[in-house]
Design a protein around this motif. Structure first.
Motif, PDB file in Angstrom:
ATOM      1  N   ALA A 229       0.765  -1.278  -0.200  1.00  0.00           N
ATOM      2  CA  ALA A 229      -0.061   0.010  -0.002  1.00  0.00           C
ATOM      3  C   ALA A 229       0.957   1.282  -0.045  1.00  0.00           C
ATOM      4  CB  ALA A 229      -0.899  -0.119   1.153  1.00  0.00           C
ATOM      5  N   ASP A 230       0.426   2.250  -0.593  1.00  0.00           N
ATOM      6  CA  ASP A 230       1.049   3.470  -0.774  1.00  0.00           C
ATOM      7  C   ASP A 230       0.698   4.433   0.456  1.00  0.00           C
ATOM      8  OD1 ASP A 230       2.784   3.332  -3.131  1.00  0.00           O
ATOM      9  OD2 ASP A 230       0.642   2.756  -3.919  1.00  0.00           O
ATOM     10  N   ILE A 231      -0.635   4.192   0.837  1.00  0.00           N
ATOM     11  CA  ILE A 231      -1.387   5.018   1.991  1.00  0.00           C
ATOM     12  C   ILE A 231      -2.038   4.032   2.709  1.00  0.00           C
ATOM     13  CG2 ILE A 231      -2.685   7.137   2.395  1.00  0.00           C
ATOM     14  CD1 ILE A 231      -1.894   8.205  -0.617  1.00  0.00           C
ATOM     15  N   VAL A 232      -2.335   4.201   3.935  1.00  0.00           N
ATOM     16  CA  VAL A 232      -3.138   3.449   4.685  1.00  0.00           C
ATOM     17  C   VAL A 232      -4.272   4.349   5.484  1.00  0.00           C
ATOM     18  CG1 VAL A 232      -1.796   1.459   5.100  1.00  0.00           C
ATOM     19  CG2 VAL A 232      -1.962   3.535   6.793  1.00  0.00           C
ATOM     20  N   MET A 233      -5.528   3.806   5.706  1.00  0.00           N
ATOM     21  CA  MET A 233      -6.542   4.781   5.975  1.00  0.00           C
ATOM     22  C   MET A 233      -7.290   4.229   7.441  1.00  0.00           C
ATOM     23  SD  MET A 233      -9.018   7.077   4.707  1.00  0.00           S
ATOM     24  CE  MET A 233      -9.790   6.629   3.024  1.00  0.00           C
ATOM     25  N   VAL A 234      -7.739   5.111   8.009  1.00  0.00           N
ATOM     26  CA  VAL A 234      -8.547   4.692   9.225  1.00  0.00           C
ATOM     27  C   VAL A 234      -9.977   5.278   9.013  1.00  0.00           C
ATOM     28  CG1 VAL A 234      -8.929   4.835  11.537  1.00  0.00           C
ATOM     29  CG2 VAL A 234      -6.698   4.576  10.910  1.00  0.00           C
ATOM     30  N   LYS A 235     -10.972   4.338   9.185  1.00  0.00           N
ATOM     31  CA  LYS A 235     -12.392   4.985   8.892  1.00  0.00           C
ATOM     32  C   LYS A 235     -13.466   4.091   9.876  1.00  0.00           C
ATOM     33  CE  LYS A 235     -15.758   4.697   5.061  1.00  0.00           C
ATOM     34  NZ  LYS A 235     -16.140   4.119   3.772  1.00  0.00           N
ATOM     35  N   PRO A 236     -14.267   4.888  10.401  1.00  0.00           N
ATOM     36  CA  PRO A 236     -14.585   6.423  10.351  1.00  0.00           C
ATOM     37  C   PRO A 236     -13.303   7.188  11.010  1.00  0.00           C
ATOM     38  CG  PRO A 236     -16.349   5.333  11.218  1.00  0.00           C
ATOM     39  CD  PRO A 236     -15.459   4.156  11.085  1.00  0.00           C
ATOM     40  N   ALA A 237     -13.359   8.505  11.176  1.00  0.00           N
ATOM     41  CA  ALA A 237     -12.306   9.313  12.007  1.00  0.00           C
ATOM     42  C   ALA A 237     -12.578   9.461  13.304  1.00  0.00           C
ATOM     43  CB  ALA A 237     -12.177  10.385  11.202  1.00  0.00           C
ATOM     44  N   MET A 238     -13.691  10.164  13.491  1.00  0.00           N
ATOM     45  CA  MET A 238     -13.876  10.787  14.908  1.00  0.00           C
ATOM     46  C   MET A 238     -14.230   9.730  16.069  1.00  0.00           C
ATOM     47  SD  MET A 238     -17.506  12.657  16.481  1.00  0.00           S
ATOM     48  CE  MET A 238     -18.345  10.906  16.210  1.00  0.00           C
ATOM     49  N   PRO A 239     -14.709   8.349  16.065  1.00  0.00           N
ATOM     50  CA  PRO A 239     -14.816   7.566  16.991  1.00  0.00           C
ATOM     51  C   PRO A 239     -13.387   6.632  17.214  1.00  0.00           C
ATOM     52  CG  PRO A 239     -16.518   7.044  15.576  1.00  0.00           C
ATOM     53  CD  PRO A 239     -15.641   8.104  14.822  1.00  0.00           C
ATOM     54  N   TYR A 240     -12.586   7.082  16.138  1.00  0.00           N
ATOM     55  CA  TYR A 240     -11.101   6.016  16.234  1.00  0.00           C
ATOM     56  C   TYR A 240      -9.958   6.845  16.072  1.00  0.00           C
ATOM     57  CZ  TYR A 240     -14.735   2.767  15.596  1.00  0.00           C
ATOM     58  OH  TYR A 240     -16.053   1.786  15.609  1.00  0.00           O
ATOM     59  N   LEU A 241     -10.057   8.006  16.887  1.00  0.00           N
ATOM     60  CA  LEU A 241      -8.759   8.810  16.744  1.00  0.00           C
ATOM     61  C   LEU A 241      -7.612   8.156  17.544  1.00  0.00           C
ATOM     62  CD1 LEU A 241     -10.376  12.473  17.465  1.00  0.00           C
ATOM     63  CD2 LEU A 241      -9.623  11.533  15.353  1.00  0.00           C
ATOM     64  N   ASP A 242      -8.049   7.299  18.487  1.00  0.00           N
ATOM     65  CA  ASP A 242      -7.104   6.443  19.207  1.00  0.00           C
ATOM     66  C   ASP A 242      -6.111   5.649  18.256  1.00  0.00           C
ATOM     67  OD1 ASP A 242      -9.576   5.190  19.173  1.00  0.00           O
ATOM     68  OD2 ASP A 242      -8.435   3.714  20.680  1.00  0.00           O
ATOM     69  N   VAL A 243      -7.060   4.768  17.455  1.00  0.00           N
ATOM     70  CA  VAL A 243      -6.366   4.186  16.450  1.00  0.00           C
ATOM     71  C   VAL A 243      -5.714   4.805  15.195  1.00  0.00           C
ATOM     72  CG1 VAL A 243      -7.192   2.352  14.694  1.00  0.00           C
ATOM     73  CG2 VAL A 243      -8.318   2.553  16.716  1.00  0.00           C
ATOM     74  N   LEU A 244      -6.126   5.898  14.793  1.00  0.00           N
ATOM     75  CA  LEU A 244      -5.340   6.920  13.934  1.00  0.00           C
ATOM     76  C   LEU A 244      -4.023   7.444  14.301  1.00  0.00           C
ATOM     77  CD1 LEU A 244      -5.260   8.563  11.357  1.00  0.00           C
ATOM     78  CD2 LEU A 244      -6.800  10.214  12.571  1.00  0.00           C
ATOM     79  N   ALA A 245      -3.993   7.753  15.744  1.00  0.00           N
ATOM     80  CA  ALA A 245      -2.976   7.988  16.170  1.00  0.00           C
ATOM     81  C   ALA A 245      -1.718   6.601  16.441  1.00  0.00           C
ATOM     82  CB  ALA A 245      -2.955   8.642  17.622  1.00  0.00           C
ATOM     83  N   GLU A 246      -2.354   5.769  16.636  1.00  0.00           N
ATOM     84  CA  GLU A 246      -1.538   4.323  16.992  1.00  0.00           C
ATOM     85  C   GLU A 246      -0.843   4.047  15.419  1.00  0.00           C
ATOM     86  OE1 GLU A 246      -0.144   2.647  19.215  1.00  0.00           O
ATOM     87  OE2 GLU A 246      -1.022   4.055  21.012  1.00  0.00           O
ATOM     88  N   VAL A 247      -1.694   4.216  14.585  1.00  0.00           N
ATOM     89  CA  VAL A 247      -1.445   3.740  13.065  1.00  0.00           C
ATOM     90  C   VAL A 247      -0.331   4.544  12.560  1.00  0.00           C
ATOM     91  CG1 VAL A 247      -2.102   3.610  10.670  1.00  0.00           C
ATOM     92  CG2 VAL A 247      -3.454   2.580  12.400  1.00  0.00           C
ATOM     93  N   ARG A 248      -0.347   6.288  12.996  1.00  0.00           N
ATOM     94  CA  ARG A 248       0.432   7.097  12.442  1.00  0.00           C
ATOM     95  C   ARG A 248       1.738   6.918  13.199  1.00  0.00           C
ATOM     96  NH1 ARG A 248       1.853   9.504   8.365  1.00  0.00           N
ATOM     97  NH2 ARG A 248       3.173   7.789   8.806  1.00  0.00           N
ATOM     98  N   ALA A 249       2.055   6.517  14.273  1.00  0.00           N
ATOM     99  CA  ALA A 249       3.128   6.045  14.913  1.00  0.00           C
ATOM    100  C   ALA A 249       3.693   4.598  14.561  1.00  0.00           C
ATOM    101  CB  ALA A 249       2.771   6.019  16.542  1.00  0.00           C
ATOM    102  N   SER A 250       3.061   3.735  13.816  1.00  0.00           N
ATOM    103  CA  SER A 250       3.540   2.483  13.536  1.00  0.00           C
ATOM    104  C   SER A 250       3.927   2.381  12.166  1.00  0.00           C
ATOM    105  CB  SER A 250       2.415   1.606  13.721  1.00  0.00           C
ATOM    106  OG  SER A 250       1.883   1.718  14.885  1.00  0.00           O
ATOM    107  N   VAL A 251       3.585   3.222  11.286  1.00  0.00           N
ATOM    108  CA  VAL A 251       3.922   3.135   9.805  1.00  0.00           C
ATOM    109  C   VAL A 251       4.601   4.213   9.226  1.00  0.00           C
ATOM    110  CG1 VAL A 251       1.935   1.513   9.409  1.00  0.00           C
ATOM    111  CG2 VAL A 251       1.784   4.048   8.877  1.00  0.00           C
ATOM    112  N   ASP A 252       5.206   4.033   8.258  1.00  0.00           N
ATOM    113  CA  ASP A 252       6.213   5.136   7.534  1.00  0.00           C
ATOM    114  C   ASP A 252       5.734   5.502   6.264  1.00  0.00           C
ATOM    115  OD1 ASP A 252       7.120   2.965   6.284  1.00  0.00           O
ATOM    116  OD2 ASP A 252       9.040   3.391   6.735  1.00  0.00           O
ATOM    117  N   ILE A 253       4.397   5.169   6.181  1.00  0.00           N
ATOM    118  CA  ILE A 253       3.888   6.110   4.893  1.00  0.00           C
ATOM    119  C   ILE A 253       2.772   6.664   5.339  1.00  0.00           C
ATOM    120  CG2 ILE A 253       4.444   3.678   3.524  1.00  0.00           C
ATOM    121  CD1 ILE A 253       1.728   2.745   3.968  1.00  0.00           C
ATOM    122  N   PRO A 254       2.158   7.378   4.217  1.00  0.00           N
ATOM    123  CA  PRO A 254       1.040   8.524   4.668  1.00  0.00           C
ATOM    124  C   PRO A 254      -0.103   7.664   5.115  1.00  0.00           C
ATOM    125  CG  PRO A 254       1.883   8.955   2.337  1.00  0.00           C
ATOM    126  CD  PRO A 254       2.668   7.713   2.817  1.00  0.00           C
TER     127      PRO A 254
END
Length: 327
Positions: A243-268
């Motif tokens: 994957a060139d980019i990964v996604m978290v969906k939905p956004a608002m209820p999963y901001l914790d997951v979003l933050a953890e994913v951002r810390a775990s991968v080096d792609i957008p």
């Protein structure tokens, strides 16, 4: 008297100071506009649960895309609504199917100004509304679905899509689609993996937007809302699969997951502010219960602050103009 030694309020004392020390910034280029195009209509059709959002005709789609490009948004994510559906979603990889025809039109209209993107999933095209083909027992067949996704990917790439949004949540979908694209020479076509896509309650208005035929639910392939680590695992797998980019969906209820994913991968990492999030703010604002613009801006900043490099949002054009016009 004892006075405070530390005075953080110094950094909040004026608009100029607050702008200078602001930690999180939002730009029009970080916003992606989801758009719906419906086969067989000649005028835009309003979506009642999403005020201000419509199912487009091909003509109105072109106009709206040009408007989005003028506002400076980063991209468009296109969803097709076909006139006819069947069990295998035949319209999804038909070169003359609505999604592929609309993709060609958008690439010709705005392809030099922004990134034309397409949703790669079968749910809009199947008569049962699931994101894959069904087996004899009525279950979603993961591996048979991968073959359909590969065919869809090639059709969308041939139509000119620059980025394919793999939203079906099948195991191995990123690797399978990447291999199919590369084998046909589409090595520059990007993949956005909807890695952490949760089986939550915030998709209701979207189902109206695509005229979903879904019976039952998608809990055997979308993630359990209780699981955060699983979302990170899925993102790591998709990154490994190409994957060139990964996604978290939905956004608002999963901001914790979003933050953890951002810390775990080096792609957008992107996030999708889904239809239910949009509808809630619009409904509350319509009743005068919240300040609409401030709520929209705060919601987008919260998603950015949690780690999203870009946001799919139905407010993309409006928010982009606010950002452009605000010093």
């Amino acid at each position: 008297m004892s006075f405070p030694q530390h005075r953080p309020r110094r950094l909040r004392q004026s608009p100029a100071v607050r702008r200078l020390v602001r930690e999180t910034h939002l730009a029009p280029s970080q916003l992606v506009l989801p758009m719906f195009v419906r086969e067989g209509i000649s005028e835009p059709s309003p979506i009642s649960s999403m005020p201000g959002v419509v199912q487009h005709s091909l003509d109105s789609l072109r106009r709206a895309a040009a408007d989005a490009a003028d506002a400076g948004v980063g991209g468009l994510m296109l969803f097709g609504v076909p006139a006819v559906r069947d069990s295998r979603g035949s319209g999804a990889d038909d070169p003359r199917g609505i999604l592929n025809v609309a993709t060609e039109a958008l690439v010709a209209e705005v392809g030099d100004a922004l990134v034309v993107q397409t949703d790669l999933c079968l749910d809009e095209f199947t008569d049962h509304g699931h994101c894959g083909v069904l087996d004899a027992q009525g279950r979603v067949d993961n591996d048979a679905t991968l073959e359909r996704y590969a065919s869809m990917a090639l059709a969308q790439a041939r139509a000119g899509s620059a980025l394919l949004g793999l939203s079906g949540m099948m195991d191995g979908q990123t690797a399978h689609v990447r291999a199919a694209l590369d084998a046909e020479g589409f090595t520059d076509t990007m993949i956005l993996a909807y890695s952490a896509k949760y089986a939550g309650a915030f998709y209701g208005p979207f189902r109206e937007a695509v005229d979903s035929q879904l019976v039952g639910d998608r809990r055997t392939y979308q993630l359990d809302p209780a699981n955060g680590r699983e979302g990170v695992r899925e993102a790591l797998l998709d990154a490994e699969e190409g994957a060139d980019i990964v996604m978290v969906k939905p956004a608002m209820p999963y901001l914790d997951v979003l933050a953890e994913v951002r810390a775990s991968v080096d792609i957008p990492v992107w996030a999708y502010q889904v239809s239910g999030e949009y509808a809630m703010i619009e409904a509350a604002a319509a009743h005068g219960w919240i300040d609409r613009r401030r709520a929209i801006e705060e919601s987008l900043l919260g998603i950015r602050r949690a780690g999203a490099d870009a946001i799919l949002t139905y407010w993309a054009v409006e928010a982009a103009r606010w950002l452009r016009d605000t010093p």
